[in-house]
Motif scaffolding. Structure first.
Motif, mmCIF file in Angstrom:
data_model
loop_
_atom_site.group_PDB
_atom_site.id
_atom_site.type_symbol
_atom_site.label_atom_id
_atom_site.label_comp_id
_atom_site.label_asym_id
_atom_site.label_seq_id
_atom_site.Cartn_x
_atom_site.Cartn_y
_atom_site.Cartn_z
ATOM 1 N N ASN A 180 50.087 37.978 80.042
ATOM 2 C CA ASN A 180 50.062 37.358 81.361
ATOM 3 C C ASN A 180 50.167 35.842 81.286
ATOM 4 O OD1 ASN A 180 49.748 39.993 82.162
ATOM 5 N ND2 ASN A 180 47.585 39.803 82.685
ATOM 6 N N PHE A 238 52.415 41.206 85.941
ATOM 7 C CA PHE A 238 51.438 41.113 84.867
ATOM 8 C C PHE A 238 51.198 42.480 84.223
ATOM 9 C CE2 PHE A 238 48.811 37.102 86.167
ATOM 10 C CZ PHE A 238 49.858 36.304 85.747
ATOM 11 N N PRO A 269 50.974 39.409 90.692
ATOM 12 C CA PRO A 269 50.278 38.873 89.517
ATOM 13 C C PRO A 269 49.313 37.753 89.902
ATOM 14 C CG PRO A 269 52.600 38.228 89.508
ATOM 15 C CD PRO A 269 52.434 39.209 90.609
#
Length: 317
Positions: free
Chosen positions: A79, A139, A190
């Motif tokens: 991420n 992510f 995300p």
């Protein structure tokens, strides 16, 4: 004598100096180089160091030992790279899970305080950075504070850790919030999920976002509500944040963000209880968590406000 020429570590105890240098030698871009190292302030789970060597200016993040707070470091690495690709996070230089380290590029800028986040115009700039992150690559993993809170509560009760007075009784409010949020699902994006002021850095052009330890795909209103909670924004500032993020006033989203902020306060209270019982860091986690808990209880105890938030968050927009 010039410390950069000797490789001396600044501001650290001699024992930490030696152990840290051994770790830094395991990072290929730093191995064998004279370097200047400064421990960075903050960090309640990890140790963070800025390291400057020939052609390298980076931050080395050394993971803490948090067996009661399961954190997926592979997800953090993935991420962090996705956030960098989105143009918001720091570039990722290396990841050494076998040594518990993540290495990212240093961002030259001003680390924000709560006061700076609240400064006129900055809520809109923060919203722009969040939108850029949220529109970036998906992510790894999801983050749902309801599930996280359940997990933390199980740990606290199983291990006999301290609970704030009335915490279990007040879960009645949490269940009502969950019911409204579940009944009005949104597409997840995300999210960083831990946006205290110090995780924003103003590089002079935009506000960058760092530290993806708790990152995962989530409701964007959790991100915005968490900022409201962590940075102690007023309701006017939260409305500014929401309006800038969505491009127009969205009263229902303001209410949803407050409910998600409430979930944030309840969840991180348990995080603080676990840390108070298990962490070796010299920090008053309990007082930190109680500030969040007392704030959450104040919202729930205001019947008129709480019912209005539930109603407004449930309305279609």
């Amino acid at each position: 004598m010039d410390k950069q020429d000797t490789g001396i570590v600044e501001g650290l105890a001699p024992a930490e100096d030696g152990g840290l240098n051994d770790l830094l030698e395991k990072i290929p871009v730093l191995a064998g180089l004279s370097r200047r190292v400064v421990r960075l302030p903050g960090g309640l789970t990890n140790r963070n160091y800025r390291v400057v060597a020939a052609g390298v200016d980076c931050v080395v993040r050394i993971f803490g030992n948090e067996p009661e707070l399961p954190i997926d470091r592979d997800h953090e690495f993935h991420n962090s790279r996705a956030a960098a690709e989105a143009g918001v996070g720091a570039p990722v230089i290396d990841y050494l899970p076998e040594h518990g380290m993540l290495v990212v590029g240093h961002i030259d800028g001003v680390t924000l305080s709560e006061e700076l986040v609240r400064r006129p115009g900055n809520p809109a700039r923060v919203a722009e950075s969040c939108r850029r992150l949220h529109q970036g690559p998906r992510f790894a993993g999801d983050f749902d504070m309801a599930a996280v809170q359940d997990q933390y509560l199980a740990t606290v009760r199983t291990r006999g850790f301290r609970l704030p007075e009335g915490y279990l009784a007040n879960m009645e409010y949490v269940h009502r919030v969950r019911a409204v949020l579940d009944a009005t699902p949104v597409t997840t994006v995300p999210c960083n999920n831990d946006l205290l002021a110090e995780n924003f850095i103003d590089d002079g052009e935009q506000i960058r976002i760092i530290d993806y330890e708790y990152s995962g795909n989530n409701d964007p209103c959790f991100e915005l509500g968490n900022i409201w909670s962590e940075c102690h924004l007023s309701l006017d500032q939260l409305e500014e944040l929401i309006t800038a993020y969505f491009g127009r006033p969205r009263p229902g989203k303001v209410a949803r963000a407050q409910l998600q902020g409430l979930m944030s306060k309840y969840g991180w209270t348990l995080w603080a209880s676990i840390q108070q019982a298990t962490s070796s860091i010299d920090f008053d986690f309990w007082s930190w968590g109680m500030e969040k808990y007392d704030s959450a209880v104040a919202i729930c105890s205001d019947d008129r406000r709480f019912e209005r938030l539930l109603d407004e968050a449930a309305l279609p927009e």
